[in-house]
Design an enzyme around this catalytic site. Structure first.
Site, PDB file in Angstrom:
ATOM      1  N   CYS A  78     -89.207 -80.291  66.200  1.00  0.00           N
ATOM      2  CA  CYS A  78     -88.430 -80.381  67.439  1.00  0.00           C
ATOM      3  C   CYS A  78     -87.396 -79.273  67.511  1.00  0.00           C
ATOM      4  CB  CYS A  78     -87.741 -81.748  67.521  1.00  0.00           C
ATOM      5  SG  CYS A  78     -86.971 -82.001  69.136  1.00  0.00           S
ATOM      6  N   CYS A  82     -80.976 -84.301  68.079  1.00  0.00           N
ATOM      7  CA  CYS A  82     -80.315 -85.556  68.459  1.00  0.00           C
ATOM      8  C   CYS A  82     -79.932 -86.300  67.176  1.00  0.00           C
ATOM      9  CB  CYS A  82     -81.243 -86.417  69.308  1.00  0.00           C
ATOM     10  SG  CYS A  82     -81.924 -85.520  70.713  1.00  0.00           S
ATOM     11  N   CYS A  85     -81.924 -89.491  66.090  1.00  0.00           N
ATOM     12  CA  CYS A  85     -83.396 -89.464  66.188  1.00  0.00           C
ATOM     13  C   CYS A  85     -84.079 -90.203  65.028  1.00  0.00           C
ATOM     14  CB  CYS A  85     -83.891 -88.030  66.244  1.00  0.00           C
ATOM     15  SG  CYS A  85     -85.690 -87.952  66.407  1.00  0.00           S
TER      16      CYS A  85
HETATM   17  C1  SAM Z   1     -88.627 -89.497  69.118  1.00  0.00           C
HETATM   18  S1  SAM Z   1     -88.560 -88.983  70.786  1.00  0.00           S
HETATM   19  C2  SAM Z   1     -89.893 -87.808  70.883  1.00  0.00           C
HETATM   20  C3  SAM Z   1     -90.099 -87.213  72.245  1.00  0.00           C
HETATM   21  C4  SAM Z   1     -89.076 -86.189  72.706  1.00  0.00           C
HETATM   22  N1  SAM Z   1     -88.674 -85.304  71.703  1.00  0.00           N
HETATM   23  C5  SAM Z   1     -87.903 -86.879  73.352  1.00  0.00           C
HETATM   24  O1  SAM Z   1     -86.797 -86.840  72.827  1.00  0.00           O
HETATM   25  O2  SAM Z   1     -88.128 -87.458  74.396  1.00  0.00           O
HETATM   26  C6  SAM Z   1     -89.257 -90.371  71.668  1.00  0.00           C
HETATM   27  C7  SAM Z   1     -88.199 -91.291  72.288  1.00  0.00           C
HETATM   28  O3  SAM Z   1     -87.526 -91.957  71.230  1.00  0.00           O
HETATM   29  C8  SAM Z   1     -86.172 -92.031  71.573  1.00  0.00           C
HETATM   30  N2  SAM Z   1     -85.390 -92.221  70.349  1.00  0.00           N
HETATM   31  C9  SAM Z   1     -85.149 -91.335  69.392  1.00  0.00           C
HETATM   32  N3  SAM Z   1     -84.369 -91.849  68.427  1.00  0.00           N
HETATM   33  C10 SAM Z   1     -84.097 -93.116  68.795  1.00  0.00           C
HETATM   34  C11 SAM Z   1     -83.335 -94.171  68.218  1.00  0.00           C
HETATM   35  N4  SAM Z   1     -82.687 -94.021  67.064  1.00  0.00           N
HETATM   36  N5  SAM Z   1     -83.281 -95.347  68.861  1.00  0.00           N
HETATM   37  C12 SAM Z   1     -83.950 -95.530  70.037  1.00  0.00           C
HETATM   38  N6  SAM Z   1     -84.684 -94.576  70.626  1.00  0.00           N
HETATM   39  C13 SAM Z   1     -84.755 -93.365  70.022  1.00  0.00           C
HETATM   40  C14 SAM Z   1     -85.922 -90.695  72.262  1.00  0.00           C
HETATM   41  O4  SAM Z   1     -84.740 -90.656  73.021  1.00  0.00           O
HETATM   42  C15 SAM Z   1     -87.160 -90.565  73.097  1.00  0.00           C
HETATM   43  O5  SAM Z   1     -86.995 -91.173  74.360  1.00  0.00           O
HETATM   44  S1  SF4 Z   2     -85.105 -87.585  70.069  1.00  0.00           S
HETATM   45 FE1  SF4 Z   2     -85.760 -86.523  68.205  1.00  0.00          FE
HETATM   46  S2  SF4 Z   2     -87.690 -85.648  68.731  1.00  0.00           S
HETATM   47 FE2  SF4 Z   2     -86.702 -86.134  70.675  1.00  0.00          FE
HETATM   48  S3  SF4 Z   2     -85.521 -84.323  71.289  1.00  0.00           S
HETATM   49 FE3  SF4 Z   2     -84.156 -85.537  70.066  1.00  0.00          FE
HETATM   50  S4  SF4 Z   2     -84.387 -84.736  67.994  1.00  0.00           S
HETATM   51 FE4  SF4 Z   2     -86.147 -84.083  69.143  1.00  0.00          FE
END
Ligand code: SAM
Ligand code: SF4
Length: 350
Positions: A78, A82, A85
């Protein structure tokens, strides 16, 4: 190790599939999923009406192992950082295109109707072409009713819509705040580029290229007091999925984790207050931790707040792999997991 065996073992770790649902009889599908007060608790009313059916044991087992809806995290890489994440960059491996297609075909043969591509950031690998080819394959060859993507939106170009937009039903963009400084604090940003401007740009491309537009937000300590109603109503997504920030051991919590997300975690009460503040937003679909933890639904067993990978579907087939995954069909239905998910069935004014 033979190549296929190597790939299959990588698959075990990397093809992280969220088995989002089981095939169940429905009286009808719901084009709108509302949110409101039910009983004492707020923000829970997702009304679905499963039809009661008498099934013999064999058939019941079959229904429990049909991956109607699947999330495929084909990359962990990525460009964002975040802080909360839960899907971290533990490896840079991406399955070769043909193997990914083979896995998808197996899933289709086992009953998959909906695929969602996620990550990591799905538009990163091969500048979005790998993703585009999978989207095309799922719609044109496998003829899946619903093909969707969840993305941070930062890598999407108009050209991608021109090439692959026809084959995409839904694009969900993650946005946790309408305040740029908060996005920076969360890490939902690359450099000084505006995440919010980008969100608006993608929203209008979705309209132009006839892709249903969705927004995902993770509620955490940095945005829990925000009022996003006006911005969301203005963008008018088909769904606004609101997640309570979740900890997964080994991903964003615990010893072996690449991230420490504890400082982002909010209480159930704080989450409910956020939902109350947004009660006037009809497209809001809440996902509290309580629910998510009950049915993370992957071919990863997340029942204990960890991600324990199942055997690869390429090794043992879909049924055996999904049996491992701790899937809770009732919870899926309660969340309104099945809704109108094909753009052909949505009554959209493009
Ligand atoms: C892992 S991300 C991957 C896709 C993309 N990178 C994104 O951020 O949309 C998929 C979804 O999981 C959410 N997500 C990530 N970490 C999270 C957490 N700790 N608790 C709940 N949702 C989470 C993100 O905001 C996103 O909507
Ligand atoms: S939630 Fe995780 S995978 Fe999605 S944009 Fe943020 S750092 Fe990248």
């Amino acid at each position: 190790m033979r190549l296929s065996a190597a790939i299959a073992s990588q698959m075990r770790l990397l093809m992280q599939l969220l088995a989002d649902a089981l095939r169940v009889a429905f009286a009808s599908f719901f084009s709108k999923v509302g949110y409101g007060r039910t009983g004492a608790g707020a923000g829970t009313a997702l009304s679905v009406t499963p039809v009661e059916r008498k099934v013999d044991e064999g058939r019941a087992q079959n229904e429990m192992t049909t991956p109607t809806s699947v999330n495929y995290h084909f990359t962990r890489q990525c460009n964002y950082k975040c802080g909360f994440c839960f899907h971290t960059a533990k490896t840079s491996f991406v399955l070769p295109l043909d193997e990914a297609k083979r896995g998808l075909k197996l899933l289709k043969e086992s009953g998959m109707e909906k695929i969602n591509f996620s990550g990591g950031e799905p538009f990163l690998h091969d500048k979005g072409d790998f993703l585009g080819k999978l989207v095309q394959y799922c719609k044109q060859d496998l003829r899946l009713p619903s093909v969707s993507i969840v993305s941070n939106g930062s890598m999407i170009k108009e050209k991608w819509f021109q090439k692959y937009g026809d084959d995409l039903d839904i694009l969900a963009i993650s946005c946790d705040s309408f305040d740029e400084a908060t996005n920076q604090l969360i890490g939902r940003a690359q450099g000084r580029k505006s995440h919010i401007d980008n969100l608006h740009k993608i929203c209008s491309w979705c309209q132009q290229y006839r892709v249903a537009f969705k927004i995902n937000s993770v509620i955490n300590t940095f945005n829990v007091d925000e009022d996003m109603a006006e911005n969301i109503l203005q963008l008018n997504p088909v769904r606004w999925k609101v997640f309570q920030c979740l900890l997964i051991d080994g991903e964003n919590a615990g010893e072996k984790a690449l991230r420490e997300a504890e400082r982002f975690v909010i209480s159930e009460q704080m989450f409910q207050e956020f939902l109350e503040r947004h009660i006037g937003v009809p497209c809001l679909v809440p996902e509290s931790n309580e629910k998510v933890r009950d049915e993370i639904m992957r071919f990863l067993d997340c029942r204990e707040g960890r991600k324990d990978p199942s055997k690869s579907i390429l090794d043992v087939g879909v049924k055996e792999a999904i049996c491992f995954s701790g899937f809770d069909e009732k919870m899926f239905l309660k969340r309104g997991g099945k809704y109108v998910w094909s753009k052909a069935d949505m009554k959209m004014e493009w």
